[in-house]
Motif scaffolding. Structure first.
Motif: not given
Length: 949
Positions: A253-259
């Motif tokens: 997972i990455d931050e952009a997807t998580a947001r």
């Protein structure tokens, strides 16, 4: 050796062949070894602890939603899985008087379904392939966690957000009453263990009335019983809002997807009240408190405890280091003085449990049966006083630091492990990098700091609890059933409609690491897989032996021999061996399953060469010194006495001969601990012969998972083991030629007075072996017995509320395999529980087999969860060993998904019905005969009552 009492988990692990369990360290010797220790070997060189600390890093990003939800993201692309871990800033310390146990109750309620998923949370998550799925409650927090395939992340976030923001419409009176009953049985299960009541007494005496830490997380059954539905719901409204939680996503997972995803599923949940964690002073007792309790235990236990500062205090690390030096390390002062030198204790420990607001520093000493308790207390005083006055040595402090950092590195291999570290730091300290501060403190702590911390906090009055063998004093047990008080009507919940639950995307099949092979110069086979997630190497030197290798007149010889292998080897004493492991950040364990014996090593790869040298000494050059043989023999006899106080161990000793007959290699205790008569008769020569017969290169295979390539590992293994040659004596053999006796339904009741709970432990020997293809029947039994949602657990726990958990397991031994039902139930429901179990088995094996919905759920869970099931090097090592034991191909794990997806309900039903016959089940029941016997005599089965043997 750190002696361990047998737990139910340990017993079941003994049955499972991939994991050696019984011994926590021991020693033997080759034929040429003398009975006295040779000159001490030179210390092995380890990498500086600072080098290990530098390897620990968990990059993260953080953001906060408008509703206050704090989100941490850690990216780890090693596997297509994501750990979803949510920590609520509420625990038992935050419960007001009259509401104790509410946090723990909601841990249970939040698995019972939510408004937009009215079924079980576990049912959905099992189907998506979740692993490491659970929830826990403690003084300071309640957390929920699971690791899921990446395509199941949206489903998981929907589920977690639904129980955060849309739970209460599903929490009605029937759900509340059921989960209160389950909690009562969890309490009974804990209380039923030896020394199971000490924690209640400890907390009530360490803390004054009204102190937040004075009650246990399990809470008051009376408080839970008296709570109305509206009171319970208001507790949730006050504490489980998004602004009172930390969500961690760790893995693919990455931050952009998580947001995007977190805002989609959690963003609409409104803020709740802010929970300010309860403040809690560190109390000091006005004077020492000395209490004597009685319990049905084998030996007297001395417990001393003090309240000390919590995890954010700069004294926490020095206190924890001091606890390790005193009684946490295998080379601890209490081990060396009381267990090895004086031999007045059979087990010791010391720990500093650091909580948010405070900690509890605790010492435990199990006095040798028949020993002088007053003398042991006095000696304990001397050892503690010396450590407080003079402090530890630099070397002791360095060994604690290296051991701690090594464990931290190993714990970061799982994405869920990293998620927990980040969440804990954020929740308690406002800093996800708190672990770095702690590691730096361990790396830099000085003996003077440890001395000063111990002197400041342990010179205060202590709570001294002595538990002596005897009849338990009366205590307030959980009620047989919830009070039945008329429920108070609660306001109707206005449900909020949400978009439908997202579907799970396509989950790719498992990509198991390539299995490679090599041979050492002496012909020992090396089976290897590479894992580069953390700089750790795991090695298992495995031998075709196990508890089944014991001769009928020498039961326990294999495990005692293994126990002695690290009690002096290669010119080192037991204490010196322990010190070397700690210095290297390595862990050597010796143990056995029914079929295999093994010496296992876990090492930071930086220190692999010296760690392998140490492992080689333990395996090849144990000393079997006469004094150590006598000491370990006495400890084993004490452990056997302790087994007779533990319900799980009592059952594990009784059932095998009833199923297999006493002549079978499997017809002995699953604990492998033997009998007092056999252990008493074993001398040094016999244990040396046991080693020469079974622990030898012509019976060995070496399994390795490492971040190093095979060529480098093989070269180091050759240095350690390549010149090892077999002794001139013949290698051992095992025979399973004897027929397994036919069994018919019967009950053997083992009387254990004052048991608030009965342990039902029964089953049969199946017409199968571990080398058969068990995929179909194991899949069928997931529906019947092993899953949380299995027929028997759903009935006894989730419907009737009579048990904290029930399982029916196919235990894959190499040869004839048993089917074993394990059902701890409340004592007054013992007879009804056996009837309910039989009804479920007869129904499933009759006309009510696997349903299409159960098939779909089980296939999805068993295939989608494969990546999470083989995430760590320990899991990979276990797979290598199991494949070898059961004769499976190297790519076995990669075939599971396609083969499982091809299964039909007809195939599952046929496999179960051909193997399992409940009319042949032999039931062992461990419980209070006065309460249980009348219930059993109404079941129509023969009942035999026995004393504990």
């Amino acid at each position: 050796m750190r002696l361990r009492l047998v737990s139910l988990a340990a017993i079941m692990a003994v049955i499972a062949p991939a994991a050696p369990v019984f011994a926590a360290g021991s020693e033997p010797a080759p034929a040429a070894a003398s009975a006295t220790l040779p000159v001490q070997a030179a210390p092995l060189q380890a990498a500086p602890v600072a080098d290990l600390v530098a390897r620990v890093d968990i990059p993260w990003s953080r953001f906060t939603l408008d509703n206050g939800l704090t989100v941490l993201v850690h990216t780890d692309r090693k596997a297509p899985v994501v750990a979803v871990s949510i920590w609520y800033n509420v625990g038992s310390k935050d419960e007001p008087q009259g509401s104790t146990g509410f946090a723990h109750l909601f841990e249970h309620l939040m698995f019972g379904g939510s408004e937009n998923n009215p079924g079980s949370y576990l049912q959905v998550m099992s189907g998506v392939g979740a692993t490491s799925l659970n929830g826990t409650t403690w003084f300071d927090r309640t957390n929920y966690f699971q690791t899921v395939p990446t395509p199941a992340l949206e489903t998981t976030l929907f589920m977690e957000s639904d129980r955060m923001g849309y739970l209460l419409g599903q929490v009605g009176q029937p759900v509340l009453d059921l989960q209160r009953g389950v909690v009562q049985n969890e309490k009974r299960q804990r209380d039923n263990q030896p020394y199971g009541l000490v924690q209640y007494v400890q907390l009530e005496n360490l803390f004054p009335e009204g102190h937040p830490y004075r009650h246990s997380a399990i809470g008051s059954m009376a408080d839970l019983d008296a709570a109305s539905l509206e009171v319970v719901r208001n507790w949730f409204r006050d504490n489980y809002g998004p602004n009172n939680a930390v969500l961690v996503l760790s893995g693919d997972i990455d931050e952009a997807t998580a947001r995007t995803l977190v805002d989609k599923y959690f963003g609409a949940i409104p803020r709740g009240p802010v929970n300010e964690p309860a403040q809690a002073a560190v109390p000091t007792l006005a004077a020492p408190i000395d209490l004597t309790l009685h319990d049905r235990v084998a030996n007297t236990r001395i417990t001393r405890s003090w309240v000390v500062p919590g995890l954010n205090d700069d004294q926490a690390v020095p206190l924890s280091v001091g606890a390790s030096i005193l009684g946490g390390l295998a080379s601890s002062r209490l081990d060396n003085e009381l267990v090895r030198k004086d031999q007045t204790a059979v087990s010791v420990s010391a720990s500093n449990a650091a909580y948010h607001r405070l900690g509890i520093f605790e010492i435990n000493v199990d006095v040798k049966p028949g020993g002088d308790v007053a003398a042991v207390n006095a000696r304990l005083d001397q050892i503690l006083a010396d450590l407080i006055a003079n402090g530890p040595t630099e070397e002791e402090v360095a060994r604690v630091a290296t051991s701690y950092v090594s464990r931290r590195i190993q714990g970061l291999e799982q994405v869920n492990g990293k998620a927990s570290v980040l969440a804990e730091g954020q929740l308690y300290s406002g800093d996800p990098d708190k672990y770095k501060t702690e590691l730096a403190a361990y790396a830099s702590v000085t003996p003077a700091q440890v001395r000063d911390a111990l002197g400041r906090w342990l010179s205060r009055p202590a709570l001294n609890i002595t538990v002596e063998p005897g009849e338990r004093e009366a205590y307030t047990e959980a009620a047989a059933t919830p009070s039945g008080a008329a429920p108070v009507p609660a306001a109707e919940i206005q449900r909020v409609a949400r978009d439908p639950m997202p579907q799970v995307g396509q989950v790719s099949d498992l990509d198991f690491p390539t299995v490679e092979r090599a041979r050492l110069s002496n012909g020992i086979e090396v089976v290897y897989a590479r894992s580069t997630t953390v700089p750790v190497t795991r090695v298992a030197v495995e031998f075709d032996a196990g508890f089944a290798a014991d001769k009928p007149d020498a039961l326990g010889a294999q495990s005692l021999m293994l126990d002695l292998m690290d009690e002096g080897a290669g010119g080192r004493t037991a204490a010196q061996l322990a010190e070397e492991q700690e210095r290297l950040g390595a862990s050597i364990n010796l143990g056995a399953s029914m079929d295999r014996s093994a010496a296992s090593l876990t090492a930071v790869t930086t220190n692999l060469a010296p760690s392998l040298a140490l492992l080689s000494d333990v395996v090849r050059r144990p000393t079997f010194a006469e004094g150590e043989v006598g000491r370990l023999r006495a400890q084993r006899i004490a452990a056997l006495a302790s087994e007779k106080t533990n319900p799980a161990a009592i059952a594990a000793r009784a059932l095998p001969p009833l199923l297999y007959g006493e002549a079978s290699p499997y017809g002995r205790s699953f604990t492998g601990s033997g009998t007092e008569a056999a252990i008493t008769g074993l001398d040094r020569a016999e244990l040396q012969a046991e080693h020469d017969t079974w622990i030898r290169p012509d019976k060995a295979t070496i399994f390795v998972v490492s971040d190093l390539p095979l060529a480098e590992v093989t070269a180091q293994l050759n240095t350690a083991f390549g010149d090892w040659t077999p002794p001139s004596t013949a290698a051992g053999t095992k025979s399973f030629a004897a027929a397994v006796p036919a069994t018919t339904g019967r009950i053997v009741l083992i009387d254990r007075p004052q048991s608030p709970q009965s342990l039902i432990y029964g089953g049969q020997v199946l017409p199968l072996t571990g080398t058969d293809d068990l995929l179909t029947i194991n899949t069928a039994n997931a529906v019947l017995g092993t899953d949380f949602l299995s027929r028997i657990n759903a009935d006894l726990r989730e419907t009737k509320g009579w048990s904290y958990g029930v399982r029916g397991n196919i235990n894959a031994l190499e040869h004839q395999i048993p089917y074993i039902v394990n059902a701890p139930v409340q004592a007054n429901r013992t007879g009804e529980s056996i009837t309910a179990l039989m009804t479920q088995y007869q129904s499933f094996l009759g006309t009510q087999g696997v349903t299409p919905a159960e098939l779909t759920r089980t296939i999805n869970g068993n295939t989608r969860g494969l990546a999470g099931s083989y995430e760590t090097s320990a899991q990979l090592l276990g797979a290598l060993r199991s494949n070898a034991l059961y004769g499976r191909p190297d790519n076995y794990q990669e075939t599971i998904a396609s083969r499982t997806r091809a299964l039909t309900t007809e195939q599952l039903d046929a496999a179960a019905r051909a193997a399992i016959d409940p009319s042949k089940f032999v039931w062992v029941v461990v419980g209070d005969a006065a309460t249980v016997r009348p219930q059993l005599e109404n079941l129509g089965l023969p009942v035999e009552v026995r004393e504990i043997q």
